[in-house]
Design an enzyme around this catalytic site. Structure first.
Site, short mmCIF file in Angstrom:
data_model
loop_
_atom_site.label_atom_id
_atom_site.label_comp_id
_atom_site.label_asym_id
_atom_site.label_seq_id
_atom_site.Cartn_x
_atom_site.Cartn_y
_atom_site.Cartn_z
N HIS A 1 0.84 -1.20 0.00
CA HIS A 1 0.00 0.00 0.00
C HIS A 1 0.87 1.25 0.00
CE1 HIS A 1 0.75 0.51 4.29
NE2 HIS A 1 0.22 -0.68 4.56
N HIS B 1 3.68 1.67 2.64
CA HIS B 1 4.93 0.97 2.32
C HIS B 1 5.70 1.76 1.26
CE1 HIS B 1 2.29 -2.75 3.23
NE2 HIS B 1 3.09 -2.59 4.26
N CYS C 1 0.58 -9.54 21.52
CA CYS C 1 -0.26 -8.96 20.45
C CYS C 1 0.24 -9.51 19.13
CB CYS C 1 -0.19 -7.44 20.46
SG CYS C 1 -0.96 -6.73 18.97
N CYS D 1 1.37 -6.80 16.54
CA CYS D 1 2.74 -6.29 16.73
C CYS D 1 3.77 -7.42 16.62
CB CYS D 1 2.93 -5.68 18.10
SG CYS D 1 1.91 -4.26 18.46
N CYS E 1 -4.26 -3.22 22.64
CA CYS E 1 -3.01 -2.76 22.02
C CYS E 1 -3.33 -1.43 21.33
CB CYS E 1 -2.53 -3.79 20.99
SG CYS E 1 -1.37 -3.07 19.81
N HIS F 1 -3.23 -1.75 17.40
CA HIS F 1 -4.12 -2.67 16.69
C HIS F 1 -5.53 -2.75 17.28
CE1 HIS F 1 -0.02 -3.83 15.57
NE2 HIS F 1 -0.58 -3.94 14.39
N LYS G 1 -6.67 7.64 8.75
CA LYS G 1 -5.69 6.56 8.84
C LYS G 1 -6.17 5.41 7.96
CE LYS G 1 -3.02 4.14 12.27
NZ LYS G 1 -2.84 3.71 13.62
N LYS H 1 -7.62 -1.82 6.97
CA LYS H 1 -8.39 -2.81 6.21
C LYS H 1 -9.86 -2.70 6.55
CE LYS H 1 -5.06 -6.47 5.36
NZ LYS H 1 -4.50 -7.69 5.90
N1 MSP Z 1 7.90 -6.33 9.11
C1 MSP Z 1 7.99 -5.21 9.96
C2 MSP Z 1 9.31 -4.50 9.76
C3 MSP Z 1 10.54 -5.32 9.98
S1 MSP Z 1 11.99 -4.42 9.64
C4 MSP Z 1 13.24 -5.40 10.16
C5 MSP Z 1 6.86 -4.22 9.63
N2 MSP Z 1 6.23 -4.40 8.45
S2 MSP Z 1 5.02 -3.49 7.93
O1 MSP Z 1 4.65 -4.05 6.66
O2 MSP Z 1 4.00 -3.41 8.91
O3 MSP Z 1 5.58 -2.06 7.75
C6 MSP Z 1 6.69 -1.84 6.89
C7 MSP Z 1 7.09 -0.37 6.90
O4 MSP Z 1 6.01 0.39 6.34
C8 MSP Z 1 7.32 0.17 8.31
O5 MSP Z 1 8.48 0.98 8.36
C9 MSP Z 1 6.09 1.00 8.57
O6 MSP Z 1 6.32 2.10 9.42
C10 MSP Z 1 5.76 1.49 7.17
N3 MSP Z 1 4.36 1.88 7.05
C11 MSP Z 1 3.24 1.10 7.15
N4 MSP Z 1 2.15 1.90 7.04
C12 MSP Z 1 2.53 3.20 6.88
C13 MSP Z 1 1.88 4.40 6.62
N5 MSP Z 1 0.56 4.53 6.58
N6 MSP Z 1 2.63 5.49 6.35
C14 MSP Z 1 4.02 5.42 6.27
N7 MSP Z 1 4.66 4.29 6.53
C15 MSP Z 1 3.96 3.21 7.01
O7 MSP Z 1 6.61 -3.33 10.43
#
Ligand code: MSP
Length: 523
Positions: free
Chosen positions: A18, A21, A126, A129, A144, A147, A296, A299
């Site tokens: 998304h 990411h 959790c 997390c 949490c 979440h 925010k 899903k």
């Molecule tokens: N798998 C763990 C990270 C492990 S690193 C050794 C994780 N994955 S995640 O898919 O939930 O998130 C991946 C990255 O995307 C994180 O740095 C997270 O902060 C970022 N983001 C997820 N949603 C976001 C937004 N809405 N906005 C900006 N970044 C966000 O955490």
């Protein structure tokens, strides 16, 4: 040659990519491209986090094997990164064989050293997390905070990592290195969390989770997913598998991550590296989160948007405007909001009007008054006002990127573009062209503007690579803009000769409400 090693967080594979990411990967890509321009040998690592309960459960719900789910989702992530111009050197998957070996090696080394021990434990887990929470982490309702779910009470025999042993060393590291955690204001947050830091559980019983890397010598336990995930930064540059690569690039110059996972990086990861006796990363940079129309993404709200949704919304063929907006709409590090109106206004103003029109009208004048040719006597020297401003701007861009302040770097270039527009309006080359006696002045003005545009294209290339290449080509400059280094930022790079004709002058970015832009863009 100096090196630069940059990493992103690795994304969970329980869903599709998304815009959140994507925000992080774009920022990392921009920083990486910038440091490459400085002449550094760079390595950019990204990838996917594939083990743990979340993925195991999602796969179960979908009637798939976890690996199958991860294969499908990691393919989607890679496809999206290609669409938005994220050029990484390795895409690591935590299911890669070299990675599994590294994780088990780290675990065994710490066990042999006595830094990992077995104990019985009751805690609140959790699964969102993938982490145990303490009572004080929970909301008033016992949920949490991230979440909004009640954590599960779990009683298990677990392996623990003696994080408390490294607590003081971590505190010292943070206090003695003001650039270790960026933005600076986040360091205090971590120091506060460190006050309550205890040893952490680093395994789960096979009864709770089966999808993961087994503890070496104890098949009844699976290695905690965060230990598994964090170690990707070592595997990614060849730890234990490619010494040459590892010795060249480790330690990481910067880990780019989101603010939600700062604790894992600045406390857990640093503790593990200290215990392993491995050099620490130079910097951990935590970015803010993106919201869409002030909401925010989640899903349950059904408003999770794909990485290229802005491109889709406006029918854009290149990702430049999306990259530009995401990185300039708010200071890098702070939260950022996307709204259709803000996007349209910003890219229309900055990319179409200020930048695009400037190039377009100066090249058109060069064609109209000089048949597209720069004559030798039009080539201005570096003592002119704009040349000095170009010089100042590149210094500011360097300083901003030193602290990963991407939006600040962009602002400096935007100021240069604004000053150049003002220069054109003040000198009025269209009037100078009317008189034979001032024609040479007109030619000099146009040269000065176009040479400035050459600077702008290089300085903005990391953010808007396609538009910059287009500017580069319209100035008839040799080679590809991606090959230009900081060395090219010297006045008089643009040489005398015919550079443009009526056919070669084209808008580099159309206003989103332009008649030419097509219906979908006219929102
Ligand atoms: N798998 C763990 C990270 C492990 S690193 C050794 C994780 N994955 S995640 O898919 O939930 O998130 C991946 C990255 O995307 C994180 O740095 C997270 O902060 C970022 N983001 C997820 N949603 C976001 C937004 N809405 N906005 C900006 N970044 C966000 O955490």
């Amino acid at each position: 040659m100096k090196k630069f090693y940059i990493t992103t967080a690795i994304d969970y594979m329980n869903g599709k990519p998304h815009i959140g990411h994507a925000y992080e990967k774009i920022a990392t890509d921009i920083i990486n491209r910038h440091f490459k321009q400085r002449g550094l040998e760079t390595f950019f690592l990204t990838g996917s986090d594939e083990h743990g309960i979340k993925i195991e459960k999602t796969a179960q719900e979908l009637g798939k094997r976890p690996k199958q789910l991860c294969d499908e989702n990691s393919d989607s992530f890679k496809e999206e990164w290609a669409k938005i111009g994220v050029n990484y050197d390795r895409y690591i998957r935590t299911t890669d064989e070299d990675h599994k070996e590294v994780v088990q090696y780290i675990f065994k080394t710490l066990m042999d050293k006595g830094d990992i021990y077995k104990a019985s434990y009751t805690g609140l887990y959790c699964s969102g997390c993938e982490s145990f929470l303490s009572q004080r982490d929970l909301t008033e309702d016992g949920l949490c905070p991230d979440h909004q779910k009640k954590p599960q009470e779990v009683k298990e025999e677990n392996y623990f990592f003696k994080l408390s042993k490294y607590k003081q060393a971590i505190i010292d590291r943070i206090k003695n290195n003001p650039n270790f955690i960026l933005p600076e204001y986040r360091a205090n947050e971590v120091l506060n969390q460190l006050e309550n830091t205890e040893d952490i559980s680093v395994s789960r019983s096979i009864n709770s989770v089966t999808w993961g890397i087994p503890v070496p010598g104890d098949d009844s336990q699976i290695i905690y997913v965060w230990i598994d995930a964090l170690s990707n930064y070592l595997t990614g540059v060849g730890y234990r598998h490619n010494n040459e690569l590892f010795n060249k690039f480790w330690p990481a110059d910067v880990h780019i991550i989101g603010k939600d996972i700062l604790k894992f990086h600045s406390i857990y990861w640093i503790g593990i590296l200290m215990a392993m006796g491995i050099e620490l990363p130079e910097c951990i940079h935590a970015h803010g989160w993106i919201t869409v129309e002030e909401t925010k993404m989640s899903k349950s709200l059904g408003n999770v948007l794909p990485p290229d949704f802005i491109m889709q919304e406006f029918d854009l063929e290149i990702p430049d405007a999306e990259r530009y907006f995401l990185m300039s709409a708010a200071p890098y590090g702070k939260d950022i909001n996307y709204s259709t109106d803000d996007f349209k206004n910003k890219v229309n103003a900055d990319l179409a009007n200020n930048l695009g029109n400037l190039l377009n009208r100066s090249l058109s004048m060069l064609v109209k008054y000089f048949n597209g040719e720069i004559t030798q006597d039009a080539v201005t020297d570096k003592n002119c006002e704009l040349a000095s401003l170009c010089d100042e701007t590149q210094k500011k861009v360097l300083e901003s990127f030193d602290d990963y302040k991407i939006s600040e770097a962009i602002e400096s270039v935007v100021s240069l573009v604004n000053a150049t527009n003002k220069y054109v309006n003040d000198t009025a080359p269209w009037s100078l062209a009317k008189e034979e006696t001032t024609l040479i002045e007109c030619a000099k003005v146009l040269y000065t503007v176009l040479e400035t545009m050459r600077f702008v294209s290089i300085l903005l290339y990391p953010v808007i690579p396609n538009i910059s290449q287009n500017i580069w080509s319209q100035l008839s400059l040799e080679g590809n803009i991606s090959e230009q280094t900081w060395e090219s930022l010297k006045w008089n790079g643009l040489k005398a000769g015919k550079i443009a004709s009526k056919e070669t002058v084209n808008p580099v970015f159309l206003r989103l409400d332009s008649e030419l832009a097509g219906d979908k863009k006219k929102k």
